[in-house]
Motif scaffolding. Structure first.
Motif, PDB file in Angstrom:
ATOM      1  N   ALA A  93       0.864  -1.181   0.000  1.00 56.03           N
ATOM      2  CA  ALA A  93       0.000   0.000   0.000  1.00 56.03           C
ATOM      3  C   ALA A  93       0.904   1.236   0.000  1.00 56.03           C
ATOM      4  N   VAL A  94       0.868   1.985  -1.103  1.00 55.25           N
ATOM      5  CA  VAL A  94       1.819   3.086  -1.290  1.00 55.25           C
ATOM      6  C   VAL A  94       1.079   4.411  -1.404  1.00 55.25           C
ATOM      7  N   ASP A  95       1.506   5.362  -0.619  1.00 54.91           N
ATOM      8  CA  ASP A  95       0.966   6.728  -0.648  1.00 54.91           C
ATOM      9  C   ASP A  95       1.441   7.431  -1.921  1.00 54.91           C
ATOM     10  N   VAL A  96       0.494   8.003  -2.698  1.00 56.49           N
ATOM     11  CA  VAL A  96       0.862   8.735  -3.923  1.00 56.49           C
ATOM     12  C   VAL A  96       0.380  10.179  -3.864  1.00 56.49           C
ATOM     13  N   LEU A 101       6.205  14.035  -3.585  1.00 59.20           N
ATOM     14  CA  LEU A 101       7.118  14.679  -4.531  1.00 59.20           C
ATOM     15  C   LEU A 101       8.320  15.305  -3.832  1.00 59.20           C
ATOM     16  N   ALA A 102       8.267  15.396  -2.517  1.00 57.55           N
ATOM     17  CA  ALA A 102       9.374  15.997  -1.772  1.00 57.55           C
ATOM     18  C   ALA A 102      10.670  15.253  -2.069  1.00 57.55           C
ATOM     19  N   GLU A 103      11.756  16.010  -2.144  1.00 57.52           N
ATOM     20  CA  GLU A 103      13.021  15.446  -2.592  1.00 57.52           C
ATOM     21  C   GLU A 103      14.049  15.291  -1.481  1.00 57.52           C
ATOM     22  N   ASP A 104      13.567  14.993  -0.274  1.00 57.50           N
ATOM     23  CA  ASP A 104      14.524  14.665   0.790  1.00 57.50           C
ATOM     24  C   ASP A 104      15.094  13.263   0.580  1.00 57.50           C
ATOM     25  N   LYS A 106      16.098  10.693  -2.744  1.00 57.20           N
ATOM     26  CA  LYS A 106      16.446  10.939  -4.143  1.00 57.20           C
ATOM     27  C   LYS A 106      15.934   9.837  -5.062  1.00 57.20           C
ATOM     28  N   PRO A 107      15.361  10.176  -6.217  1.00 54.83           N
ATOM     29  CA  PRO A 107      15.123  11.539  -6.704  1.00 54.83           C
ATOM     30  C   PRO A 107      13.953  12.232  -6.008  1.00 54.83           C
ATOM     31  N   ASN A 108      12.992  11.470  -5.510  1.00 51.37           N
ATOM     32  CA  ASN A 108      11.961  11.970  -4.621  1.00 51.37           C
ATOM     33  C   ASN A 108      11.420  10.784  -3.827  1.00 51.37           C
ATOM     34  N   ARG A 109      10.501  11.044  -2.904  1.00 49.09           N
ATOM     35  CA  ARG A 109      10.048   9.985  -2.007  1.00 49.09           C
ATOM     36  C   ARG A 109       9.392   8.823  -2.755  1.00 49.09           C
ATOM     37  N   LEU A 110       8.513   9.140  -3.699  1.00 45.97           N
ATOM     38  CA  LEU A 110       7.796   8.081  -4.402  1.00 45.97           C
ATOM     39  C   LEU A 110       8.723   7.256  -5.289  1.00 45.97           C
ATOM     40  N   GLU A 111       9.603   7.915  -6.040  1.00 46.42           N
ATOM     41  CA  GLU A 111      10.513   7.182  -6.920  1.00 46.42           C
ATOM     42  C   GLU A 111      11.475   6.317  -6.113  1.00 46.42           C
ATOM     43  N   ALA A 112      11.921   6.829  -4.957  1.00 48.90           N
ATOM     44  CA  ALA A 112      12.797   6.028  -4.087  1.00 48.90           C
ATOM     45  C   ALA A 112      12.046   4.808  -3.566  1.00 48.90           C
ATOM     46  N   ALA A 113      10.778   5.002  -3.198  1.00 48.12           N
ATOM     47  CA  ALA A 113       9.961   3.887  -2.710  1.00 48.12           C
ATOM     48  C   ALA A 113       9.739   2.857  -3.809  1.00 48.12           C
ATOM     49  N   LYS A 114       9.494   3.316  -5.040  1.00 48.56           N
ATOM     50  CA  LYS A 114       9.286   2.397  -6.168  1.00 48.56           C
ATOM     51  C   LYS A 114      10.531   1.564  -6.431  1.00 48.56           C
ATOM     52  N   GLN A 115      11.693   2.195  -6.379  1.00 46.21           N
ATOM     53  CA  GLN A 115      12.943   1.490  -6.661  1.00 46.21           C
ATOM     54  C   GLN A 115      13.216   0.401  -5.627  1.00 46.21           C
ATOM     55  N   GLY A 157       4.524   2.299 -13.588  1.00 49.55           N
ATOM     56  CA  GLY A 157       3.644   3.249 -14.268  1.00 49.55           C
ATOM     57  C   GLY A 157       3.069   4.312 -13.357  1.00 49.55           C
ATOM     58  N   ILE A 158       3.246   4.148 -12.047  1.00 46.36           N
ATOM     59  CA  ILE A 158       2.755   5.172 -11.111  1.00 46.36           C
ATOM     60  C   ILE A 158       3.601   6.432 -11.254  1.00 46.36           C
ATOM     61  N   LYS A 159       2.961   7.547 -11.466  1.00 44.76           N
ATOM     62  CA  LYS A 159       3.668   8.815 -11.612  1.00 44.76           C
ATOM     63  C   LYS A 159       3.620   9.620 -10.319  1.00 44.76           C
ATOM     64  N   THR A 160       4.638  10.425 -10.143  1.00 48.29           N
ATOM     65  CA  THR A 160       4.726  11.211  -8.915  1.00 48.29           C
ATOM     66  C   THR A 160       3.729  12.360  -8.870  1.00 48.29           C
ATOM     67  N   ASP A 161       3.072  12.647 -10.002  1.00 47.14           N
ATOM     68  CA  ASP A 161       2.147  13.780 -10.033  1.00 47.14           C
ATOM     69  C   ASP A 161       0.704  13.348 -10.275  1.00 47.14           C
ATOM     70  N   MET A 162       0.367  12.109  -9.891  1.00 41.90           N
ATOM     71  CA  MET A 162      -0.987  11.603 -10.137  1.00 41.90           C
ATOM     72  C   MET A 162      -2.043  12.477  -9.452  1.00 41.90           C
ATOM     73  N   ALA A 163      -1.803  12.772  -8.177  1.00 39.96           N
ATOM     74  CA  ALA A 163      -2.750  13.627  -7.447  1.00 39.96           C
ATOM     75  C   ALA A 163      -2.692  15.062  -7.952  1.00 39.96           C
ATOM     76  N   GLN A 164      -1.494  15.511  -8.329  1.00 38.72           N
ATOM     77  CA  GLN A 164      -1.317  16.880  -8.815  1.00 38.72           C
ATOM     78  C   GLN A 164      -2.097  17.110 -10.113  1.00 38.72           C
TER      79      GLN A 164
END
Length: 332
Positions: A93-96, A101-104, A106-115, A157-164
């Protein structure tokens, strides 16, 4: 192909003295037809018989090798595996929400979680794994499957700006995320059922509270591992402005108390991941705690496979006899 009596291959060593004997014998061989002088025949064209002169010897060697292979008992096997898997069913269960999008990290929270989660999935090929994503609402991105190629494709396929971009309503509905994952796991027959929930915020949306969702998960025997991702203090957040992207330092607000209560209520664990390395360590720790047990039974039935070699040996022997009695017949 295997050989029941492989030690018979040592008999191939007998070919060495036999070949040496044949070579030395032919050096001392006298012509069958004695004539007073052979000078007149030195430029005579060679017959095809000259090219076949060593054929019987080669055929005899071949026959000898085939006989040795037959003595070694070549065998084929019809084997199969009956694998019994004490499987683990896992829902990620992943928060999107936009805060991911915060970049604390790298490259951001969601992309780091996906990797990191992708590496976790790749390391568990025998588990049923599915994916729930949530912001202010939750839905199943991928139901539980052992086809991890499909799962990873949907995950990437999950994008970091889905909610945005309005694809999902923004917010953080932790309770809804858990409830959606529970709906996929509740009918599972697996002995171990797990939810790994990753979020960077505080529950501020949804119709089900996180602790209520945790109670539901507990009633179905589902453990919930919770991960609070993000640094302590402030985190750089990208904002789109007319001139491009401007970064603002926004406070990190993670409801660690609620996340810890969720995991405690369901016999799971709560983790804080403040950087990429700690996030990797979290998934490695969960991987150690939730191991799949495999019981593999292997059956095998062997079949004798000498028939082909026997036919080849017989054919070579008959061909040798035929050559010696016809084309290469010697005059006494």
């Amino acid at each position: 192909m295997t050989f029941a009596n492989i030690e018979y291959f040592f008999l191939l060593l007998l070919l060495i003295p036999y070949i040496l004997w044949y070579v030395l014998k032919n050096k001392k061989k006298e012509p069958t037809l004695l004539v007073s002088d052979t000078t007149a025949y030195r430029y005579a064209p060679k017959s095809y018989k000259n090219h076949l002169i060593h054929a019987p010897f080669i055929l005899r060697l071949f026959t000898f090798v085939m006989v040795i292979i037959i003595l070694a008992r070549p065998q084929t096997s019809n084997s199969w595996k009956n694998t019994q898997v004490e499987g683990i069913d896992i829902m990620l269960a992943v928060d999107v929400s936009t805060s991911m999008l915060a970049e604390d990290l790298k490259p951001n929270r969601l992309e780091a979680a996906k990797q990191v989660a992708s590496e976790f999935i790749a390391g568990r090929p025998n588990d049923n794994i599915g994916l729930t994503i949530f912001a202010a609402e939750a839905f199943t991105q991928c139901p539980m499957t052992t086809d991890h190629a499909v799962l990873l494709n949907l995950f990437h396929g999950i994008k970091t700006d889905m909610a945005q971009r309005g694809m999902i309503q923004d917010g953080t509905a932790v309770g809804m995320g858990i409830a959606n994952a529970v709906s996929r796991l509740k009918d599972s027959k697996a002995k171990s059922k797990v939810i790994i929930l990753l979020t960077d915020g505080t529950n501020n949306a949804g119709d089900i509270s996180p602790l209520t969702a945790a109670e539901i998960a507990k009633s179905f025997g589902i453990r919930v591992y919770t991960i609070g991702v993000g640094t302590n203090g402030l985190a750089p957040y990208p904002m789109l402005v007319a001139g491009g992207v401007q970064y603002l330092n926004v406070p990190v607000e993670i409801d660690t108390k609620t996340l810890a209560a969720i995991s405690g209520k369901t016999d799971g664990e709560f983790y804080r991941a403040t950087d990429n390395k700690k996030l990797e360590d979290v998934y490695k720790d969960i991987d150690k705690l939730e191991k799949t047990k495999l019981n593999v039974k292997q059956y095998s039935k062997r079949y004798e496979a000498y028939a082909l070699f026997a036919w080849l040996a017989a054919a070579a022997l008959l061909l040798e006899i035929l050559l010696r009695m016809t084309i290469l017949k010697k005059i006494p």
